[in-house]
Scaffold this active site. Structure first.
Site, PDB file in Angstrom:
ATOM      1  N   LYS A 168     -10.684  -1.148  -1.979  1.00 43.43           N
ATOM      2  CA  LYS A 168     -10.475  -1.840  -0.711  1.00 43.43           C
ATOM      3  C   LYS A 168     -11.629  -1.438   0.214  1.00 43.43           C
ATOM      4  CE  LYS A 168      -5.456  -1.229  -1.183  1.00 43.43           C
ATOM      5  NZ  LYS A 168      -4.270  -0.525  -0.662  1.00 43.43           N
ATOM      6  N   ASP A 208      -1.694  -0.180   6.282  1.00 48.01           N
ATOM      7  CA  ASP A 208      -1.865   0.603   7.509  1.00 48.01           C
ATOM      8  C   ASP A 208      -3.303   0.724   7.960  1.00 48.01           C
ATOM      9  OD1 ASP A 208      -2.735   3.898   6.901  1.00 48.01           O
ATOM     10  OD2 ASP A 208      -2.476   2.469   5.265  1.00 48.01           O
ATOM     11  N   ASP A 222       0.863  -1.173   0.000  1.00 49.65           N
ATOM     12  CA  ASP A 222       0.000   0.000   0.000  1.00 49.65           C
ATOM     13  C   ASP A 222       0.905   1.230   0.000  1.00 49.65           C
ATOM     14  OD1 ASP A 222      -2.411   1.610   0.470  1.00 49.65           O
ATOM     15  OD2 ASP A 222      -1.629   1.830   2.505  1.00 49.65           O
ATOM     16  N   ASP A 253      -0.256   5.151   0.913  1.00 45.78           N
ATOM     17  CA  ASP A 253      -0.527   6.137   1.959  1.00 45.78           C
ATOM     18  C   ASP A 253      -0.582   5.490   3.334  1.00 45.78           C
ATOM     19  OD1 ASP A 253      -0.863   8.564   0.354  1.00 45.78           O
ATOM     20  OD2 ASP A 253      -2.591   7.536  -0.485  1.00 45.78           O
ATOM     21  N   THR A 292      -2.447   0.588  -4.542  1.00 45.20           N
ATOM     22  CA  THR A 292      -2.918   1.781  -3.848  1.00 45.20           C
ATOM     23  C   THR A 292      -4.307   2.195  -4.294  1.00 45.20           C
ATOM     24  OG1 THR A 292      -2.461   4.150  -3.477  1.00 45.20           O
ATOM     25  CG2 THR A 292      -1.698   3.209  -5.556  1.00 45.20           C
ATOM     26  N   SER A 293      -5.043   2.835  -3.385  1.00 46.51           N
ATOM     27  CA  SER A 293      -6.354   3.387  -3.724  1.00 46.51           C
ATOM     28  C   SER A 293      -6.236   4.726  -4.440  1.00 46.51           C
ATOM     29  CB  SER A 293      -7.201   3.543  -2.454  1.00 46.51           C
ATOM     30  OG  SER A 293      -7.502   2.286  -1.901  1.00 46.51           O
TER      31      SER A 293
END
Length: 227
Positions: free
Chosen positions: A147, A172, A20, A22, A115-116
């Site tokens: 996600k 995270d 991931d 962020d 990643t989003s």
């Protein structure tokens, strides 16, 4: 006063690592909280409650949680505006502690960014944090579901040609950890948000990890956890 103790390090083996961005390798909390506080206030929502659900999801999915009766097309339109704002705002974007050394350690090993963020936002934040962009990456444009759906991690594993069970996810957030677990992968939780959501192992930051390549080509992750 009794002496402090340290638990024995956990050792995990994998064939590929899925990262991931962020909160995991890039600390962008300042921007995320700045933008989402303003958005929440503009919609009459409690910013503190909004911040409990923003991490790990694509923006439209966060909006759907916070405003469940609103048409999804409105969420997608406002998410496009949010992405543009976040991409332009890199003030306070820095690497998570230990991230530069961690990225150096995995440079020659199979890994992908999952990643989003969309591609533009991912590039802006990785550049601001002075971290190398992985060659293989799954961004918001690559998936049909945010996600905690496992689609992104499964696509990352497929792109690397590795079975899900042989991947380790670094995450995270609650949504991200749930996505990794739903994909059938082990998850190393990074940072304070991760501990409460059932990762396979948890570290305060990336300084608590050692990465080595074993002779058989597998990746050894040594997790140092203070007890």
């Amino acid at each position: 006063m009794p002496a402090s103790t340290t638990t024995a390090p956990a050792v995990l083996h994998a064939k590929a690592l899925l990262l991931d961005m962020d909160g995991t390798i890039v600390n962008s909390d300042a921007v995320v909280e700045r933008c989402w506080r303003e958005w929440a206030q503009s919609h009459g929502l409690d910013p503190e409650e909004a911040l409990k659900v923003v991490h790990g999801r694509q923006g439209y999915a966060t909006m759907a949680v916070l405003l469940p009766d609103r048409p999804m097309e409105v969420n997608h339109a406002e998410n496009a505006e949010m992405l543009a704002r976040e991409t332009a705002d890199t003030d306070g974007v820095v690497p998570v502690a230990g991230a530069p050394a961690f990225m150096d350690a995995i440079a020659g090993l199979p890994h992908a960014l999952v990643t989003s963020a969309d591609a533009a936002l991912a590039l802006a934040r990785m550049t601001a944090a002075a971290l190398p962009m992985p060659e293989v990456r799954v961004t918001a444009e690559s998936v049909g579901a945010s996600k905690p759906d496992p689609e992104g991690f499964l696509k990352g594993a497929a792109a690397l040609g590795v079975d899900a069970a042989d991947c380790i996810v670094f995450e995270d957030s609650a949504a991200g950890i749930a996505a990794g677990r739903a994909a059938g992968m082990r998850v190393i939780g990074v940072g304070p948000r991760a501990a409460a959501h059932g990762p396979t192992a948890h570290v305060a930051d990336l300084r608590s990890l050692d990465v080595t390549a074993d002779p058989d080509g597998s990746i050894r992750i040594t997790v140092h956890q203070a007890g």
